[in-house]
Motif scaffolding. Structure first.
Motif, short mmCIF file in Angstrom:
data_model
loop_
_atom_site.label_atom_id
_atom_site.label_comp_id
_atom_site.label_asym_id
_atom_site.label_seq_id
_atom_site.Cartn_x
_atom_site.Cartn_y
_atom_site.Cartn_z
N ASN A 1 0.75 -1.17 0.25
CA ASN A 1 -0.12 0.00 -0.12
C ASN A 1 0.88 1.20 -0.07
O ASN A 1 2.04 1.10 -0.08
CB ASN A 1 -1.02 -0.23 1.41
N ASP A 2 0.05 2.35 0.13
CA ASP A 2 1.12 3.65 -0.17
C ASP A 2 2.06 3.86 1.03
O ASP A 2 3.21 4.55 0.79
CB ASP A 2 0.06 4.75 -0.06
N LEU B 1 5.10 1.64 0.36
CA LEU B 1 5.81 2.11 -0.80
C LEU B 1 6.57 2.98 -0.40
O LEU B 1 7.84 3.29 -0.68
CB LEU B 1 4.73 2.54 -2.03
N PRO C 1 2.26 -1.40 -6.42
CA PRO C 1 1.35 -0.78 -5.78
C PRO C 1 0.15 -2.12 -5.63
O PRO C 1 -0.05 -2.75 -6.55
CB PRO C 1 0.48 -0.01 -6.61
#
Length: 291
Positions: A82-83, A86, A246
């Motif tokens: 997920n963000d 990342l 992602p």
């Protein structure tokens, strides 16, 4: 002046230690987040990845006994991140880049202190005692410490892995450079004398090629769900470290199952325009003549 130089070297060493500490802390933050989230993951040759496999992969910065310093250990994997994860992986890459830059600064300005830096850093690792017990000697493996984590620029629909086992590096040499290298070997040995005579028989202005066959490596082709800003729909990269993509509703992209071992024979057709002679000219140095 020598005192000033020593002071500058000392300052760089302090900066390097601080940056190494920052790198370890950044890695710890990323792996702790991964272990907390437990995102969808595929690990090469592992049916069920262990909880701590990413920790083992990212903290592996050490030479094993009798390991060739040019070789690195591979951790082939795909993580649907997920963000937040990342961002943590990107922070690791930034810390690795700063660490690498400092090492290059020391190598250029104070090359004699590089070995001291490499011997001091392992003792800052939180698990150095374990490393010492396991390997007998904790030596920092620079290539493994600064290599980047591949991060996909956009969502990925599928990943195609394939072994690449025909890679090689070619260095151009003059006849004089080749002769100098031969003279550094045992010139009393008959096979070296034969090669020196062969070298003396060709024009002095000829350019030669020294070939180094590279170890087999895994390559990954990432296919994006939509074209990138530059119009590309896929990206090829070396898969030596875990690839972060992602997450697509917490799902992995489609991944093919590559062979567990690299092929023993060449799988790609030999290029018709290959410019080197097929037979080695100076075997002791892996030197070829151009056609």
């Amino acid at each position: 002046m020598p005192e000033q130089s020593s002071l500058s070297a000392y300052h760089l060493l302090l900066q390097l230690e601080q940056q190494f500490d920052a790198l370890l802390a950044t890695i710890e933050a990323a792996v702790s987040l991964y272990e907390q989230q437990q995102p969808a993951t595929w690990v090469f040759n592992q049916t069920t990845p262990t909880t701590h496999w990413l920790r083992e992969a990212l903290f592996d910065m050490w030479h094993e006994q009798d390991q060739d310093g040019r070789e690195t250990r591979n951790y082939i994997a795909i993580v649907a991140a997920n963000d937040e994860l990342l961002t943590a992986a990107s922070a690791v890459n930034q810390a690795k880049a700063r660490f690498s830059e400092l090492l290059q600064d020391i190598k250029q300005a104070f090359p004699q202190t590089l070995s001291e830096a490499k011997s001091r850093l392992p003792h800052r690792h939180p698990h150095v005692d374990e490393v010492l017990r396991r390997n007998g000697l904790a030596r920092l493996h620079l290539k493994q410490s600064w290599r980047q984590l591949p991060i996909a620029q956009a969502p990925v629909s599928r990943v195609r892995f394939a072994w690449y086992s025909s890679g090689r590096s070619i260095k151009r040499l003059s006849v004089q450079e080749a002769e100098h290298k031969l003279l550094q070997l045992d010139t009393e040995a008959p096979h070296i004398r034969i090669q020196l005579r062969k070298l003396a028989s060709i024009p002095s202005g000829e350019v030669l090629a020294q070939v180094q066959t590279q170890a087999p490596l895994m390559r990954a082709n990432l296919f994006f769900t939509e074209p990138l800003e530059d119009g590309h729909t896929r990206r090829a990269l070396n898969a030596a470290m875990p690839i972060f993509v992602p997450d697509n509703n917490q799902r992995l992209p489609h991944i093919n199952l590559p062979a567990s071992q690299p092929p023993t024979t060449r799988t790609r057709a030999r290029r018709r325009d290959e410019k080197l002679e097929q037979d080695v000219f100076l075997p002791s140095l892996r030197i070829y003549r151009y056609r």
